[in-house]
Design a protein around this motif. Structure first.
Motif, PDB file in Angstrom:
ATOM      1  N   UNK A  37       0.857  -1.176   0.000  1.00 43.80           N
ATOM      2  CA  UNK A  37       0.000   0.000   0.000  1.00 43.80           C
ATOM      3  C   UNK A  37       0.898   1.233   0.000  1.00 43.80           C
ATOM      4  N   UNK A  38       0.612   2.184  -0.906  1.00 37.93           N
ATOM      5  CA  UNK A  38       1.483   3.355  -1.089  1.00 37.93           C
ATOM      6  C   UNK A  38       0.797   4.655  -0.689  1.00 37.93           C
ATOM      7  N   UNK A  39      -0.417   4.561  -0.147  1.00 43.21           N
ATOM      8  CA  UNK A  39      -1.165   5.764   0.209  1.00 43.21           C
ATOM      9  C   UNK A  39      -2.104   5.422   1.363  1.00 43.21           C
ATOM     10  N   UNK A  40      -2.203   6.312   2.319  1.00 43.02           N
ATOM     11  CA  UNK A  40      -3.106   6.094   3.446  1.00 43.02           C
ATOM     12  C   UNK A  40      -4.558   6.153   3.002  1.00 43.02           C
ATOM     13  N   UNK A  41      -5.366   5.264   3.563  1.00 41.98           N
ATOM     14  CA  UNK A  41      -6.823   5.333   3.431  1.00 41.98           C
ATOM     15  C   UNK A  41      -7.392   5.145   4.828  1.00 41.98           C
ATOM     16  N   UNK A  42      -7.680   6.250   5.478  1.00 41.34           N
ATOM     17  CA  UNK A  42      -8.201   6.184   6.840  1.00 41.34           C
ATOM     18  C   UNK A  42      -9.561   5.496   6.860  1.00 41.34           C
ATOM     19  N   UNK A  43     -10.355   5.675   5.820  1.00 46.49           N
ATOM     20  CA  UNK A  43     -11.679   5.050   5.754  1.00 46.49           C
ATOM     21  C   UNK A  43     -11.573   3.527   5.761  1.00 46.49           C
ATOM     22  N   UNK A  44     -10.556   2.983   5.060  1.00 44.15           N
ATOM     23  CA  UNK A  44     -10.378   1.533   5.005  1.00 44.15           C
ATOM     24  C   UNK A  44      -9.457   1.004   6.099  1.00 44.15           C
ATOM     25  N   UNK A  45      -8.759   1.913   6.763  1.00 54.88           N
ATOM     26  CA  UNK A  45      -7.787   1.472   7.756  1.00 54.88           C
ATOM     27  C   UNK A  45      -6.562   0.853   7.119  1.00 54.88           C
ATOM     28  N   UNK A  47      -2.752   1.730   5.365  1.00 58.89           N
ATOM     29  CA  UNK A  47      -1.762   2.792   5.485  1.00 58.89           C
ATOM     30  C   UNK A  47      -0.521   2.500   4.649  1.00 58.89           C
ATOM     31  N   UNK A  48       0.132   3.571   4.226  1.00 59.96           N
ATOM     32  CA  UNK A  48       1.362   3.492   3.458  1.00 59.96           C
ATOM     33  C   UNK A  48       2.318   2.514   4.148  1.00 59.96           C
ATOM     34  N   UNK A  49       2.760   1.502   3.419  1.00 54.02           N
ATOM     35  CA  UNK A  49       3.674   0.509   3.963  1.00 54.02           C
ATOM     36  C   UNK A  49       3.016  -0.805   4.331  1.00 54.02           C
ATOM     37  N   UNK A  50       1.681  -0.844   4.413  1.00 56.50           N
ATOM     38  CA  UNK A  50       0.996  -2.114   4.677  1.00 56.50           C
ATOM     39  C   UNK A  50       1.245  -3.078   3.531  1.00 56.50           C
ATOM     40  N   UNK A  51       1.412  -4.341   3.860  1.00 53.46           N
ATOM     41  CA  UNK A  51       1.636  -5.381   2.859  1.00 53.46           C
ATOM     42  C   UNK A  51       0.409  -6.271   2.763  1.00 53.46           C
ATOM     43  N   UNK A  76      -9.880  -7.147   1.051  1.00 55.78           N
ATOM     44  CA  UNK A  76     -10.345  -6.003   0.267  1.00 55.78           C
ATOM     45  C   UNK A  76     -10.414  -6.386  -1.206  1.00 55.78           C
ATOM     46  N   UNK A  77     -11.429  -5.887  -1.892  1.00 53.63           N
ATOM     47  CA  UNK A  77     -11.468  -6.023  -3.343  1.00 53.63           C
ATOM     48  C   UNK A  77     -10.311  -5.212  -3.915  1.00 53.63           C
ATOM     49  N   UNK A  78      -9.594  -5.730  -4.907  1.00 52.10           N
ATOM     50  CA  UNK A  78      -8.468  -4.981  -5.468  1.00 52.10           C
ATOM     51  C   UNK A  78      -8.838  -3.566  -5.914  1.00 52.10           C
ATOM     52  N   UNK A  79     -10.041  -3.396  -6.470  1.00 52.60           N
ATOM     53  CA  UNK A  79     -10.457  -2.075  -6.951  1.00 52.60           C
ATOM     54  C   UNK A  79     -10.665  -1.083  -5.808  1.00 52.60           C
ATOM     55  N   UNK A  80     -10.845  -1.570  -4.595  1.00 52.48           N
ATOM     56  CA  UNK A  80     -11.076  -0.690  -3.451  1.00 52.48           C
ATOM     57  C   UNK A  80      -9.789  -0.168  -2.834  1.00 52.48           C
ATOM     58  N   UNK A  81      -8.656  -0.749  -3.205  1.00 47.77           N
ATOM     59  CA  UNK A  81      -7.382  -0.367  -2.585  1.00 47.77           C
ATOM     60  C   UNK A  81      -6.992   1.060  -2.934  1.00 47.77           C
ATOM     61  N   UNK A  82      -6.373   1.762  -1.983  1.00 46.73           N
ATOM     62  CA  UNK A  82      -5.759   3.037  -2.349  1.00 46.73           C
ATOM     63  C   UNK A  82      -4.535   2.756  -3.224  1.00 46.73           C
TER      64      UNK A  82
END
Length: 134
Positions: A37-45, A47-51, A76-82
């Motif tokens: 994950x390269x961008x924070x998504x507070x709504x999804x919980x 965060x940048x650096x999550x694998x 998570x559905x791939x399309x929902x990822x930040x």
């Protein structure tokens, strides 16, 4: 490094292409695809650096599974990822705070300005059991 022939972008592209070719996969999402994950998504919980790892759920739908605090997996559905990128190779900077059973540190040339003792130390100490310097 992120850019250049030995950078994480080029290595990820080459690794993904080789894995897909070997498995006969044509699509963008396939079981075992690793993502960072390269961008924070507070709504999804997220965060940048999550694998995360792509794997089908019980209904066969592709999901990206990310470990939450406490060890539970969230899907998570791939399309929902930040914003995200492949995670077969990552920069030492992005790897900080993570541990892996084995690490291959691709130095990108002995005369590179970023190749310092500190960078080597940080990269090598991500490994729990084995580290290789390329």
């Amino acid at each position: 490094l992120r850019h250049g022939p030995a950078g994480s972008l080029a290595l990820n592209q080459a690794i993904e292409a080789a894995l897909k070719r070997r498995a006969g996969i044509a699509g963008a999402w396939w079981p075992g695809r690793l993502v960072l994950i390269a961008e924070n998504s507070y709504a999804l919980g997220l965060y940048n650096g999550d694998l995360g790892v792509a794997w089908p759920d019980a209904d066969g739908r592709m999901r990206v599974h990310v470990e939450a605090a406490g060890g539970a997996l969230r899907a998570f559905a791939p399309a929902a990822l930040p914003a995200h990128e492949p995670a077969f190779a990552m920069t030492v900077h992005k790897s900080q705070g993570s541990e892996f059973a084995a690490v291959a540190l691709v130095a990108g040339g002995a005369d590179h300005a970023l190749l310092t003792r500190e960078l080597l130390y940080t990269g090598v100490t991500r490994a729990q059991a084995r580290a290789e310097l390329w």
